[in-house]
Design a protein around this motif. Structure first.
Motif, PDB file in Angstrom:
ATOM      1  N   ALA A  77       0.821  -1.209   0.000  1.00 10.68           N
ATOM      2  CA  ALA A  77       0.000   0.000   0.000  1.00 10.68           C
ATOM      3  C   ALA A  77       0.856   1.260   0.000  1.00 10.68           C
ATOM      4  O   ALA A  77       2.011   1.259   0.436  1.00 10.68           O
ATOM      5  N   SER A  78       0.297   2.340  -0.519  1.00  4.56           N
ATOM      6  CA  SER A  78       0.963   3.639  -0.488  1.00  4.56           C
ATOM      7  C   SER A  78      -0.076   4.714  -0.233  1.00  4.56           C
ATOM      8  O   SER A  78      -1.274   4.517  -0.473  1.00  4.56           O
ATOM      9  N   GLU A  79       0.397   5.846   0.251  1.00  4.28           N
ATOM     10  CA  GLU A  79      -0.504   6.948   0.556  1.00  4.28           C
ATOM     11  C   GLU A  79       0.201   8.264   0.267  1.00  4.28           C
ATOM     12  O   GLU A  79       1.380   8.434   0.586  1.00  4.28           O
ATOM     13  N   GLY A  80      -0.505   9.207  -0.359  1.00  2.00           N
ATOM     14  CA  GLY A  80       0.069  10.523  -0.618  1.00  2.00           C
ATOM     15  C   GLY A  80       1.096  10.520  -1.743  1.00  2.00           C
ATOM     16  O   GLY A  80       1.061   9.673  -2.646  1.00  2.00           O
ATOM     17  N   PHE A  81       2.012  11.465  -1.685  1.00  2.00           N
ATOM     18  CA  PHE A  81       3.029  11.629  -2.728  1.00  2.00           C
ATOM     19  C   PHE A  81       3.954  10.422  -2.752  1.00  2.00           C
ATOM     20  O   PHE A  81       4.558  10.065  -1.738  1.00  2.00           O
ATOM     21  N   ARG A  82       4.075   9.801  -3.912  1.00  2.00           N
ATOM     22  CA  ARG A  82       4.875   8.578  -4.033  1.00  2.00           C
ATOM     23  C   ARG A  82       6.336   8.863  -4.367  1.00  2.00           C
ATOM     24  O   ARG A  82       7.134   7.944  -4.557  1.00  2.00           O
ATOM     25  N   GLY A  83       6.696  10.147  -4.469  1.00  2.00           N
ATOM     26  CA  GLY A  83       8.109  10.495  -4.546  1.00  2.00           C
ATOM     27  C   GLY A  83       8.730  10.537  -5.917  1.00  2.00           C
ATOM     28  O   GLY A  83       9.943  10.715  -6.039  1.00  2.00           O
ATOM     29  N   ILE A 121      11.435  10.492 -22.385  1.00  2.00           N
ATOM     30  CA  ILE A 121      10.744  10.259 -21.113  1.00  2.00           C
ATOM     31  C   ILE A 121      11.784  10.407 -20.013  1.00  2.00           C
ATOM     32  O   ILE A 121      12.887   9.874 -20.119  1.00  2.00           O
ATOM     33  N   VAL A 122      11.435  11.124 -18.958  1.00  2.00           N
ATOM     34  CA  VAL A 122      12.365  11.319 -17.848  1.00  2.00           C
ATOM     35  C   VAL A 122      11.712  10.826 -16.561  1.00  2.00           C
ATOM     36  O   VAL A 122      10.589  11.218 -16.231  1.00  2.00           O
ATOM     37  N   LEU A 123      12.416   9.944 -15.851  1.00  2.00           N
ATOM     38  CA  LEU A 123      11.986   9.510 -14.524  1.00  2.00           C
ATOM     39  C   LEU A 123      12.736  10.360 -13.506  1.00  2.00           C
ATOM     40  O   LEU A 123      13.960  10.272 -13.383  1.00  2.00           O
ATOM     41  N   LEU A 124      12.014  11.199 -12.796  1.00  2.00           N
ATOM     42  CA  LEU A 124      12.596  12.089 -11.800  1.00  2.00           C
ATOM     43  C   LEU A 124      12.278  11.525 -10.418  1.00  2.00           C
ATOM     44  O   LEU A 124      11.118  11.457 -10.016  1.00  2.00           O
ATOM     45  N   LEU A 125      13.320  11.115  -9.705  1.00  2.00           N
ATOM     46  CA  LEU A 125      13.153  10.581  -8.362  1.00  2.00           C
ATOM     47  C   LEU A 125      13.340  11.694  -7.343  1.00  2.00           C
ATOM     48  O   LEU A 125      14.370  12.375  -7.341  1.00  2.00           O
ATOM     49  N   GLY A 126      12.362  11.881  -6.494  1.00  2.00           N
ATOM     50  CA  GLY A 126      12.475  12.852  -5.415  1.00  2.00           C
ATOM     51  C   GLY A 126      13.174  12.206  -4.221  1.00  2.00           C
ATOM     52  O   GLY A 126      12.653  11.246  -3.650  1.00  2.00           O
ATOM     53  N   GLY A 162      23.571  19.779  -4.561  1.00  2.00           N
ATOM     54  CA  GLY A 162      22.503  19.015  -3.944  1.00  2.00           C
ATOM     55  C   GLY A 162      21.141  19.313  -4.525  1.00  2.00           C
ATOM     56  O   GLY A 162      20.124  18.930  -3.944  1.00  2.00           O
ATOM     57  N   LYS A 163      21.108  19.994  -5.684  1.00  2.00           N
ATOM     58  CA  LYS A 163      19.837  20.424  -6.262  1.00  2.00           C
ATOM     59  C   LYS A 163      19.338  19.542  -7.401  1.00  2.00           C
ATOM     60  O   LYS A 163      18.125  19.480  -7.642  1.00  2.00           O
ATOM     61  N   TYR A 164      20.235  18.863  -8.106  1.00  2.00           N
ATOM     62  CA  TYR A 164      19.807  18.087  -9.266  1.00  2.00           C
ATOM     63  C   TYR A 164      20.964  17.219  -9.747  1.00  2.00           C
ATOM     64  O   TYR A 164      22.125  17.616  -9.670  1.00  2.00           O
ATOM     65  N   PRO A 208      15.324   4.388 -23.487  1.00  2.00           N
ATOM     66  CA  PRO A 208      14.068   5.077 -23.783  1.00  2.00           C
ATOM     67  C   PRO A 208      13.636   6.003 -22.650  1.00  2.00           C
ATOM     68  O   PRO A 208      12.820   6.895 -22.848  1.00  2.00           O
ATOM     69  N   ILE A 209      14.191   5.762 -21.459  1.00  2.00           N
ATOM     70  CA  ILE A 209      13.842   6.575 -20.295  1.00  2.00           C
ATOM     71  C   ILE A 209      15.118   7.115 -19.651  1.00  2.00           C
ATOM     72  O   ILE A 209      16.072   6.376 -19.427  1.00  2.00           O
ATOM     73  N   LYS A 210      15.132   8.418 -19.384  1.00  2.00           N
ATOM     74  CA  LYS A 210      16.254   9.044 -18.702  1.00  2.00           C
ATOM     75  C   LYS A 210      16.002   9.042 -17.200  1.00  2.00           C
ATOM     76  O   LYS A 210      14.855   8.933 -16.749  1.00  2.00           O
ATOM     77  N   LEU A 211      17.070   9.168 -16.420  1.00  2.00           N
ATOM     78  CA  LEU A 211      16.960   9.123 -14.968  1.00  2.00           C
ATOM     79  C   LEU A 211      17.580  10.369 -14.354  1.00  2.00           C
ATOM     80  O   LEU A 211      18.697  10.748 -14.697  1.00  2.00           O
ATOM     81  N   ALA A 212      16.848  11.003 -13.432  1.00  2.00           N
ATOM     82  CA  ALA A 212      17.345  12.202 -12.759  1.00  2.00           C
ATOM     83  C   ALA A 212      16.922  12.184 -11.298  1.00  2.00           C
ATOM     84  O   ALA A 212      15.961  11.512 -10.913  1.00  2.00           O
ATOM     85  N   LEU A 213      17.660  12.944 -10.483  1.00  2.00           N
ATOM     86  CA  LEU A 213      17.383  13.076  -9.053  1.00  2.00           C
ATOM     87  C   LEU A 213      17.083  14.526  -8.722  1.00  2.00           C
ATOM     88  O   LEU A 213      17.701  15.439  -9.283  1.00  2.00           O
ATOM     89  N   TYR A 214      16.168  14.725  -7.788  1.00  2.00           N
ATOM     90  CA  TYR A 214      15.728  16.057  -7.404  1.00  2.00           C
ATOM     91  C   TYR A 214      15.359  15.983  -5.924  1.00  2.00           C
ATOM     92  O   TYR A 214      14.897  14.938  -5.458  1.00  2.00           O
ATOM     93  N   PRO A 215      15.535  17.035  -5.151  1.00  2.00           N
ATOM     94  CA  PRO A 215      15.087  16.975  -3.761  1.00  2.00           C
ATOM     95  C   PRO A 215      13.591  16.665  -3.682  1.00  2.00           C
ATOM     96  O   PRO A 215      12.798  17.190  -4.460  1.00  2.00           O
ATOM     97  N   ARG A 216      13.215  15.826  -2.722  1.00  2.00           N
ATOM     98  CA  ARG A 216      11.813  15.406  -2.615  1.00  2.00           C
ATOM     99  C   ARG A 216      10.879  16.601  -2.458  1.00  2.00           C
ATOM    100  O   ARG A 216       9.810  16.654  -3.082  1.00  2.00           O
TER     101      ARG A 216
END
Length: 210
Positions: free
Chosen positions: A47-53, A123-128, A152-154, A163-171
């Motif tokens: 289960a999950s609730e709210g923002f999934r990140g 397509i970009v997958l941005l992980l918070g 620490g910003k990106y 086909p999908i790019k990967l990036a990190l961002y503060p949650r």
């Protein structure tokens, strides 16, 4: 001689969204975006609730394409989080799928300069994440190469021909980008499939060996 197809596949990732009814949601996404096998769907594992990140972004050529993709998404169970509009960086809108996944449809252009298509450039997958620097190092230690980094910003990784790019961002920043509260708990409802092994990152994002 290097096998070009194998080399391209060696850095390719795709994503599996965990949803309540995979067959129904797959049909909804196919009608909304037509992304083919770049997305997979599996039953919910926890289960999950709210923002999934995380946010998935479709980067396109011009505003008309943004509007077209959002229009078909809304016809297939998606809802608007941020209406499409011009900004300093171009034109974009944020919508949420019937499964809860958040999508940003964006272009760097502010007006149409050619006939409108429904082509998706990337397509970009941005992980918070809680700590971009720590997460970046975690991924580097597992074989990924950084292509862009802003303290620490990106951070963005080099995945040639994926086909999908990967990036990190503060949650916190990712939640603001999505237009939703930062609070959330439970499963991310997302599995990243790739050649880097099976593991969970510091924020609990699950990876599976492709």
């Amino acid at each position: 001689m290097t096998n070009t197809a194998s080399a391209a596949a060696s850095t390719a990732i795709n994503v599996t969204l965990e949803v309540a009814d995979p067959a129904v949601i797959a049909t909804s996404y196919a009608s909304a975006f037509g992304l083919g096998d770049q997305l997979a769907f599996a039953p919910v594992s926890a289960a999950s609730e709210g923002f999934r990140g995380f946010i998935l972004s479709l980067v396109v050529a011009q505003p008309g394409t943004v509007d077209s993709l959002i229009a078909t998404a809304l016809q297939n169970g998606f809802t608007v989080l941020k209406p499409a509009k011009k900004s300093l960086w171009g034109y974009s809108g944020v919508i949420q799928g019937p499964d809860g996944a958040i999508w940003k449809i964006a272009t760097s252009q502010k007006k149409d300069t050619a006939p409108v298509t429904r082509d998706v450039d990337s397509i970009v997958l941005l992980l918070g994440v809680e700590d971009v620097k720590a997460s970046k190092q975690f991924y580097v230690d597992r074989g990924l190469t950084v292509s862009k980094s802003f303290g620490g910003k990106y951070a963005e990784f080099d995945l040639p021909n994926s086909p999908i790019k990967l990036a990190l961002y503060p949650r916190k920043a990712a939640a603001k980008e999505a237009g939703v509260p930062i609070t959330g708990s439970g499963s991310h409802g997302l599995v990243v499939n790739g050649p880097f092994g099976a593991f969970a990152d510091p924020d609990g994002f699950a990876w599976a060996a492709a």
